[in-house]
Enzyme design. Sequence first.
Site, PDB file in Angstrom:
ATOM      1  N   CYS A 182      57.893  13.536  55.482  1.00 24.91           N
ATOM      2  CA  CYS A 182      57.342  13.000  56.735  1.00 24.91           C
ATOM      3  C   CYS A 182      55.974  12.375  56.506  1.00 24.91           C
ATOM      4  O   CYS A 182      54.965  13.087  56.393  1.00 24.91           O
ATOM      5  CB  CYS A 182      57.266  14.128  57.765  1.00 24.91           C
ATOM      6  SG  CYS A 182      56.542  13.644  59.331  1.00 24.91           S
ATOM      7  N   CYS A 203      53.431  13.054  59.244  1.00 23.44           N
ATOM      8  CA  CYS A 203      52.884  14.416  59.193  1.00 23.44           C
ATOM      9  C   CYS A 203      51.870  14.552  58.055  1.00 23.44           C
ATOM     10  O   CYS A 203      50.840  15.204  58.211  1.00 23.44           O
ATOM     11  CB  CYS A 203      53.985  15.441  58.953  1.00 23.44           C
ATOM     12  SG  CYS A 203      55.415  15.273  60.034  1.00 23.44           S
ATOM     13  N   ASP A 204      52.152  13.968  56.903  1.00 18.98           N
ATOM     14  CA  ASP A 204      51.420  14.339  55.686  1.00 18.98           C
ATOM     15  C   ASP A 204      50.649  13.217  55.004  1.00 18.98           C
ATOM     16  O   ASP A 204      49.875  13.489  54.078  1.00 18.98           O
ATOM     17  CB  ASP A 204      52.410  14.938  54.668  1.00 18.98           C
ATOM     18  CG  ASP A 204      53.029  16.225  55.190  1.00 18.98           C
ATOM     19  OD1 ASP A 204      52.327  16.957  55.892  1.00 18.98           O
ATOM     20  OD2 ASP A 204      54.208  16.476  54.902  1.00 18.98           O
TER      21      ASP A 204
HETATM   22  C1  FAD Z   1      58.547  20.130  56.374  1.00 22.62           C
HETATM   23  C2  FAD Z   1      58.281  19.541  57.731  1.00 22.62           C
HETATM   24  C3  FAD Z   1      56.975  19.388  58.159  1.00 22.62           C
HETATM   25  C4  FAD Z   1      56.712  18.851  59.415  1.00 22.62           C
HETATM   26  N1  FAD Z   1      55.427  18.730  59.832  1.00 22.62           N
HETATM   27  C5  FAD Z   1      55.175  18.245  61.073  1.00 22.62           C
HETATM   28  C6  FAD Z   1      53.844  18.115  61.545  1.00 22.62           C
HETATM   29  O1  FAD Z   1      52.873  18.387  60.825  1.00 22.62           O
HETATM   30  N2  FAD Z   1      53.669  17.657  62.817  1.00 22.62           N
HETATM   31  C7  FAD Z   1      54.700  17.315  63.634  1.00 22.62           C
HETATM   32  O2  FAD Z   1      54.473  16.923  64.788  1.00 22.62           O
HETATM   33  N3  FAD Z   1      55.977  17.414  63.206  1.00 22.62           N
HETATM   34  C8  FAD Z   1      56.230  17.852  61.951  1.00 22.62           C
HETATM   35  N4  FAD Z   1      57.512  17.940  61.494  1.00 22.62           N
HETATM   36  C9  FAD Z   1      58.605  17.503  62.391  1.00 22.62           C
HETATM   37  C10 FAD Z   1      58.911  18.624  63.425  1.00 22.62           C
HETATM   38  O3  FAD Z   1      59.052  19.838  62.756  1.00 22.62           O
HETATM   39  C11 FAD Z   1      60.161  18.297  64.198  1.00 22.62           C
HETATM   40  O4  FAD Z   1      60.031  17.015  64.789  1.00 22.62           O
HETATM   41  C12 FAD Z   1      60.418  19.333  65.307  1.00 22.62           C
HETATM   42  O5  FAD Z   1      60.469  20.634  64.778  1.00 22.62           O
HETATM   43  C13 FAD Z   1      61.721  19.038  66.039  1.00 22.62           C
HETATM   44  O6  FAD Z   1      61.881  20.008  67.009  1.00 22.62           O
HETATM   45  P1  FAD Z   1      63.313  20.375  67.611  1.00 22.62           P
HETATM   46  O7  FAD Z   1      63.078  21.452  68.587  1.00 22.62           O
HETATM   47  O8  FAD Z   1      63.999  19.158  68.061  1.00 22.62           O
HETATM   48  O9  FAD Z   1      64.176  20.877  66.367  1.00 22.62           O
HETATM   49  P2  FAD Z   1      63.918  21.955  65.231  1.00 22.62           P
HETATM   50  O10 FAD Z   1      62.501  22.318  65.097  1.00 22.62           O
HETATM   51  O11 FAD Z   1      64.634  21.444  64.040  1.00 22.62           O
HETATM   52  O12 FAD Z   1      64.685  23.235  65.774  1.00 22.62           O
HETATM   53  C14 FAD Z   1      66.086  23.271  65.820  1.00 22.62           C
HETATM   54  C15 FAD Z   1      66.507  24.622  66.311  1.00 22.62           C
HETATM   55  O13 FAD Z   1      67.912  24.638  66.476  1.00 22.62           O
HETATM   56  C16 FAD Z   1      68.391  25.884  66.055  1.00 22.62           C
HETATM   57  N5  FAD Z   1      69.808  25.757  65.767  1.00 22.62           N
HETATM   58  C17 FAD Z   1      70.451  24.795  65.062  1.00 22.62           C
HETATM   59  N6  FAD Z   1      71.779  25.053  65.047  1.00 22.62           N
HETATM   60  C18 FAD Z   1      71.956  26.188  65.775  1.00 22.62           C
HETATM   61  C19 FAD Z   1      73.085  26.974  66.126  1.00 22.62           C
HETATM   62  N7  FAD Z   1      74.338  26.655  65.759  1.00 22.62           N
HETATM   63  N8  FAD Z   1      72.880  28.093  66.869  1.00 22.62           N
HETATM   64  C20 FAD Z   1      71.630  28.443  67.285  1.00 22.62           C
HETATM   65  N9  FAD Z   1      70.535  27.729  66.979  1.00 22.62           N
HETATM   66  C21 FAD Z   1      70.704  26.627  66.230  1.00 22.62           C
HETATM   67  C22 FAD Z   1      67.515  26.242  64.868  1.00 22.62           C
HETATM   68  O14 FAD Z   1      67.533  27.631  64.675  1.00 22.62           O
HETATM   69  C23 FAD Z   1      66.163  25.776  65.379  1.00 22.62           C
HETATM   70  O15 FAD Z   1      65.590  26.784  66.148  1.00 22.62           O
HETATM   71  C24 FAD Z   1      57.799  18.456  60.244  1.00 22.62           C
HETATM   72  C25 FAD Z   1      59.105  18.602  59.791  1.00 22.62           C
HETATM   73  C26 FAD Z   1      59.350  19.132  58.534  1.00 22.62           C
HETATM   74  C27 FAD Z   1      60.768  19.301  58.055  1.00 22.62           C
END
Ligand code: FAD
Length: 343
Positions: free
Chosen positions: A168, A171-172
């Site tokens: 990302c 992010c970084d």
């Molecule tokens: C390494 C990394 C670093 C990052 N750093 C940053 C940063 O510094 N700043 C920033 O703004 N963004 C950052 N991001 C991006 C950010 O993390 C994502 O945009 C954000 O987390 C997305 O949120 P979300 O709720 O859509 O999904 P996610 O955070 O991916 O959460 C998905 C959820 O779905 C659940 N899930 C999936 N399938 C199932 C199932 N079958 N049953 C039950 N639960 C399920 C998982 O358990 C999880 O809780 C980073 C991403 C990564 C990978």
Amino acid sequence: MSNQSGMFSSAVNLDLGASAQTAPAAAAAASDDDAVHDVVIVGSGPAGYTAAIYTARANLNPVVLAGSVTAGGELMNTTEVENYPGFIDGIMGPDLMGNMQQQAERFGADIRYEDVVSVELEGEIKTVTVEDGTVLRARAVIISTGSEYRKLGLPDEDRLSGHGVSWCATCDGFFFKGQNIAVIGGGDSAIEEATFLTKFADKVTLIHRRDEFRASEIMRQRALDDPKIEILWNTKVTGINGENKVESLDLEDTVTGEASELAVTGLFVAIGSDPRVGLVKDQLELTADSTIAVDGRTSTTSLPGVFAAGDVVDPTYRQAITAAASGCVAAVDVEHYLAALDS
Ligand SMILES: Cc1cc2nc3c(=O)[nH]c(=O)nc-3n(C[C@H](O)[C@H](O)[C@H](O)COP(=O)(O)OP(=O)(O)OC[C@H]3O[C@@H](n4cnc5c(N)ncnc54)[C@H](O)[C@@H]3O)c2cc1C
């Protein structure tokens, strides 16, 4: 955390934070699985927890199915998050998610650390089945299952993630000021990442396994014209080297097979991502990007009573703040939907 110490936000190999893994007794006591719940939320990243905070405060008693090992979502795999508003000095990813979890519980959200194995989304009452066979019934469902960055599959990729390996640039990128870094990929997003990173890095080497980009003409030209970007065609990365942080990459020419080494302190992997749509792909309309299709700025999907939020609907922004905002939208949409049913 500064990149001087070799640490930044994209560390995918940290332990899951204890705070976000602890299911409170109060929440368990609140469950009543014979009832028809107002809303069940699948996923506990910023989108799911924000939806939980809003629906709990609206007295909709949300049940959150958080996932068994991935509760808290992608930020659980991160060290410092510096761009989430409200935290002047930044916050560790697991702490941010632990805060969101506790905030949702404070208003009565029933958070369960279980995986959903199937959903039935047609009709007025939806069913959500978890791994132990429990079937929850709900009038509305929010899908917030996130999306997953594709990895290279190299042995040291996870070990050095957060220590020079990132998925990302938004992010970084900031952590790589004045450094020589590499981006892998050949699509629009790889070129966008490489161009963005030239704001910080002295030099960005764009590594592509073929002799032409898949990217659109305008993006292709942007990369070719940028004096800070050097393109290595017909090249694949075969190894990532470094004791505690990235120091160099092993490369192989895909035509001649010749091996070489490239000294860089950062590697951005931009080979795509996969929205987690496995549960719903046969029931909900998807977009050409394989995200769940929603109507305009709403979270409304192709089925009534089913809403989607966060990275699973977002091919573009994919940040914690945009996912959280999207979770808020879904919660408000659920409120309106249920109010209309009851009126
Ligand atoms: C390494 C990394 C670093 C990052 N750093 C940053 C940063 O510094 N700043 C920033 O703004 N963004 C950052 N991001 C991006 C950010 O993390 C994502 O945009 C954000 O987390 C997305 O949120 P979300 O709720 O859509 O999904 P996610 O955070 O991916 O959460 C998905 C959820 O779905 C659940 N899930 C999936 N399938 C199932 C199932 N079958 N049953 C039950 N639960 C399920 C998982 O358990 C999880 O809780 C980073 C991403 C990564 C990978």
